[in-house]
Design an enzyme around this catalytic site. Structure first.
Site, mmCIF file in Angstrom:
data_model
loop_
_atom_site.group_PDB
_atom_site.id
_atom_site.type_symbol
_atom_site.label_atom_id
_atom_site.label_comp_id
_atom_site.label_asym_id
_atom_site.label_seq_id
_atom_site.Cartn_x
_atom_site.Cartn_y
_atom_site.Cartn_z
ATOM 1 C CB CYS A 2 -0.945 0.084 1.195
ATOM 2 S SG CYS A 2 -2.094 -1.272 1.302
ATOM 3 N NE ARG A 27 4.643 1.306 -0.076
ATOM 4 C CZ ARG A 27 5.678 0.946 0.664
ATOM 5 N NH1 ARG A 27 6.894 1.136 0.225
ATOM 6 N NH2 ARG A 27 5.505 0.403 1.839
ATOM 7 C CD1 TRP A 74 -0.502 -6.190 -3.344
ATOM 8 C CD2 TRP A 74 -0.842 -6.897 -1.257
ATOM 9 N NE1 TRP A 74 -0.250 -7.539 -3.305
ATOM 10 C CE2 TRP A 74 -0.450 -8.003 -2.039
ATOM 11 C CE3 TRP A 74 -1.116 -7.106 0.097
ATOM 12 C CZ2 TRP A 74 -0.317 -9.278 -1.521
ATOM 13 C CZ3 TRP A 74 -0.983 -8.390 0.612
ATOM 14 C CH2 TRP A 74 -0.588 -9.462 -0.201
ATOM 15 C CG ASN A 100 1.438 0.204 4.245
ATOM 16 O OD1 ASN A 100 1.120 -0.968 4.077
ATOM 17 N ND2 ASN A 100 2.685 0.638 4.105
ATOM 18 N N GLY A 101 -0.823 -1.575 6.314
ATOM 19 C CA GLY A 101 -0.495 -2.511 7.397
ATOM 20 C C GLY A 101 -1.703 -3.368 7.720
ATOM 21 C CD GLU A 485 15.712 -13.919 -8.796
ATOM 22 O OE1 GLU A 485 15.168 -14.437 -7.819
ATOM 23 O OE2 GLU A 485 15.420 -12.783 -9.208
ATOM 24 C CE LYS A 489 12.500 -11.278 -10.975
ATOM 25 N NZ LYS A 489 13.199 -11.445 -9.717
ATOM 26 C CD GLU A 492 8.800 -12.153 -8.832
ATOM 27 O OE1 GLU A 492 8.697 -11.639 -7.720
ATOM 28 O OE2 GLU A 492 9.830 -12.019 -9.526
ATOM 29 C CG HIS A 508 16.106 -37.738 -6.752
ATOM 30 N ND1 HIS A 508 16.276 -39.082 -6.538
ATOM 31 C CD2 HIS A 508 17.345 -37.221 -6.914
ATOM 32 C CE1 HIS A 508 17.569 -39.366 -6.555
ATOM 33 N NE2 HIS A 508 18.232 -38.246 -6.784
ATOM 34 C CE LYS A 607 11.238 -3.171 -6.339
ATOM 35 N NZ LYS A 607 11.587 -4.527 -6.761
HETATM 36 C C1 G6P Z 1 8.477 -8.976 -2.764
HETATM 37 C C2 G6P Z 1 9.029 -8.501 -4.089
HETATM 38 C C3 G6P Z 1 10.281 -9.305 -4.447
HETATM 39 C C4 G6P Z 1 11.303 -9.230 -3.324
HETATM 40 C C5 G6P Z 1 10.702 -9.659 -1.982
HETATM 41 C C6 G6P Z 1 11.633 -9.342 -0.827
HETATM 42 O O1 G6P Z 1 7.969 -10.265 -2.902
HETATM 43 O O2 G6P Z 1 8.065 -8.628 -5.110
HETATM 44 O O3 G6P Z 1 10.845 -8.795 -5.643
HETATM 45 O O4 G6P Z 1 12.389 -10.051 -3.624
HETATM 46 O O5 G6P Z 1 9.476 -8.955 -1.738
HETATM 47 O O6 G6P Z 1 11.760 -7.954 -0.739
HETATM 48 P P1 G6P Z 1 12.984 -7.173 -0.150
HETATM 49 O O7 G6P Z 1 12.632 -5.729 -0.369
HETATM 50 O O8 G6P Z 1 13.060 -7.512 1.310
HETATM 51 O O9 G6P Z 1 14.193 -7.580 -0.887
#
Ligand code: G6P
Length: 612
Positions: A2, A27, A74, A100-101, A485, A489, A492, A508, A607
């Site tokens: 948020c 956010r 969010w 926010n929270g 990773e 990606k 996402e 396995h 994010k």
């Molecule tokens: C969210 C974001 C990711 C990020 C993760 C951890 O899920 O979408 O891209 O890796 O949070 O965030 P941070 O800011 O702690 O690296």
């Protein structure tokens, strides 16, 4: 999660708030809204969807006001909808709030209010909090500020809230616990936001509000207090951020801009630290705490998401170079189990935003047990940076695309430098290897640049596989976390189901998925495991899987086994992940955009995850 913006001063509040919300949309982007106050009238406009939809909604409406608050959401409590969008108004219509929270005990408070005859127009915890505040104020005949203080002592959970009162035409009251809040100080005006991006074009002087603090913000006055009603002197810091850094600069998306920024962000991360000629690394946070770091019996790394993957690479690097055992933990698991943390244990926290709720709370818990916290953070001045005992910034600049790219490579560079420094001090690395790795690090920006020059090749591969329903990513050793990773990606950004796996472990389980429709991405660069991974490629080929491989330039074996391959410059295996991840970032971007997905704001993600 948020985004929150507030303004009070001589300007028109609406344009400042809308522009700010667009910058904070990373956010959350389920719905958005504004509350504006003028001539004693509180007007609230809100709409499901993106901020542009809110803008359409308010066309023709009265948006004149010099004070206002805005929110981009969010969803946590209640589905994304107009009625659950913030701001929320109190039962009397006199107060407006954005939040926010999560208020964890909202259900209990709601029950009490319902018994008193309150009804609610949304499913949110926020509306409950607001009416709780108003109820306290009504019963005790106290000021809004006092009522807020009493309410906050009763609630559990996390919050950053902004409040406006119809009868107070210039004041915004803010409070924070666990969710970020920055206040920008202008001349006769104040700006409030979840991060500095909405503020930067108006002022560079900011105050970061701490947990359990309340801010009473008027155009020409900022009063900070704690929950005990004692005044606190605001600590003003200067923002070290340029406006251009938070704009797209001619690219279609922030994500691709950020991928292409990596040669310079990695260079910025090395700058002033790595001296290739002298063969030295300077990192104050490491130097000042070297005894603690080199004598650690073990190191725990705590992170979430992509940052957790950087932690996994670091596990391999630190164990190899420093011979210190490393455990990598998901912050969300660490905080709720009963982990063994001793006084003096070293914890490395990795976070792009520096605000991830689970990471933050996990660190607080470890700190209470006497652990030494070293933060590797991108967002300067963020909560994790501030609660760490020492740390190193990644200096990647603001990362706005929801999928983390340049912050990840920055984290890997910082972790590699840190490991090299500890190893040197500890005597677990030879001078020759130390110097060789320093020279390799110095060459990384140029090598990343060379990879990006061939991005079109990845775009073509992305076109071929954009309709695949599943993907498998396989790697070994240092490149196993890169496989994780790559899969993350792609999930996402393209909504394609993907799994990352250690290449040998694939036998396995995941091998059962392999058929002629399954693309399998191999990170098959030349390293100690190369022959082994070639065998794994044979195993996939024998089952007709489609092989896409990331190979080292000059490799004559892997390309022959692949349906598609992408060559990258050679590098020491320890640093290879900084290079091998780049084509995988590009692959997810091109597949996502080919499918028409808004890759900067993929569905359901945010994010900065400031709720647990
Ligand atoms: C969210 C974001 C990711 C990020 C993760 C951890 O899920 O979408 O891209 O890796 O949070 O965030 P941070 O800011 O702690 O690296």
């Amino acid at each position: 999660m948020c985004g929150i913006v507030g303004y009070t001063g001589p300007r028109q509040a609406y344009p400042v708030i809308i522009k700010g919300l667009k910058r904070l949309e990373y956010r959350g982007y389920d719905s958005s809204g504004v509350a504006l106050l003028s001539d004693g009238n509180l007007k609230v406009y809100k709409k499901k969807g993106r901020v542009t939809e809110l803008e359409e909604e308010v066309i023709g409406k009265n948006i004149e006001a010099n004070i206002g608050i805005g929110h981009t959401r969010w969803a946590t409590h209640g589905e994304p909808s107009d009625r659950n969008a913030h701001p929320h108004s109190s039962a009397s219509g006199r107060l407006a709030i954005i939040h926010n929270g999560i208020i964890e005990n909202y259900a209990q408070i709601k029950q009490e209010l319902v018994k008193k005859g309150y009804s609610f127009t949304s499913d949110t915890d926020t509306e409950v909090l607001l009416n709780f505040i108003e109820d306290i104020q009504k019963n005790n005949h106290n000021s809004l500020e006092e009522a807020l203080r009493i309410a906050l002592k009763r609630v559990s959970g996390a919050y950053c809230i902004l409040l406006m009162d119809q009868s107070d035409p210039t004041t915004i009251i803010a409070a924070r616990k666990g969710s970020p809040l920055v206040i920008g100080i202008g001349k006769g005006e104040h700006f409030l936001a979840s991060d500095a991006s909405p503020i930067i074009e108006y002022t560079k002087e900011v105050v970061y509000v701490n947990d359990y603090e309340l801010a009473i913000v008027k155009p020409d006055e900022l009063i900070l207090k704690n929950l005990g009603n004692e005044k606190i002197t605001p600590y003003i810091t200067k923002l070290d951020m340029e406006l251009a850094a938070i704009e797209k600069g001619g690219y279609d998306h922030f994500m691709i801009k950020e991928i292409f920024e990596q040669p310079s962000t990695i260079y910025d991360c090395l700058r002033g630290r790595l001296d290739a000629e002298a063969g030295t690394i300077r990192m104050k946070g490491v130097e000042d705490n070297i005894e603690q770091l080199k004598n650690a019996n073990r190191i725990m790394i705590i992170a979430c998401g992509t940052s957790w993957h950087a932690g996994l690479v670091a596990e391999y690097i630190i164990e190899e170079l420093c011979r210190i055992p490393v455990e990598v933990e998901y912050a969300s698991e660490f905080r709720y189990r009963n982990p063994i943390v001793h006084k003096g244990d070293v914890i490395i926290a990795i976070s792009q935003s520096g605000e991830t709720a689970d990471t933050l709370v996990a660190l607080e818990k470890a700190k209470e047990n006497g652990a030494f916290i070293f933060g590797i953070v991108n967002a300067v001045g963020s909560s994790i940076a501030r609660i760490s005992h020492a740390g190193a910034y990644t200096h990647a600049g603001p990362e706005i695309g929801v999928a983390s790219t340049k912050a990840f490579t920055g984290q890997l560079v910082v972790l590699a430098m840190m490991a090299l420094k500890i190893a040197k001090e500890k005597g677990t690395i030879t001078d020759a290897r130390h110097h060789a790795l320093i020279l390799e690090l110095a060459d990384i920006p140029e090598k990343v640049d060379a990879i990006l020059k061939n991005a079109k090749e990845i775009e073509k591969i992305g076109q071929v596989y954009k309709n695949a329903s599943d993907f498998l990513f396989l790697g070994r050793g240092y490149n196993f976390p890169v496989a994780l990773e790559g899969a993350l990606k792609l999930k996402e950004i393209s909504y394609i189901h993907a799994e990352g796996y250690p290449a040998a472990e694939m036998k396995h389980g995941p091998i059962a998925l392999v058929d002629e429709n399954l693309p399998v991405v191999f990170i098959a660069t030349k390293d100690a495991y190369h022959e082994k991974i070639v065998s794994n490629m044979q195993e996939i080929k024998a089952r007709k899987g489609k092989i896409i491989s990331i190979v080292t330039e000059g490799d004559e074996i892997s390309p022959g086994l692949s349906d598609h391959y992408f060559s990258i410059p050679s590098a020491d295996e320890l640093l290879a992940p900084i290079l091998t991840v780049i084509p995988l970032q590009l692959l997810s971007y091109y597949v996502g955009t080919a499918k028409g997905i808004d890759v900067d704001k993929p569905r359901n993600l945010a994010k900065s995850v400031t709720v647990e």
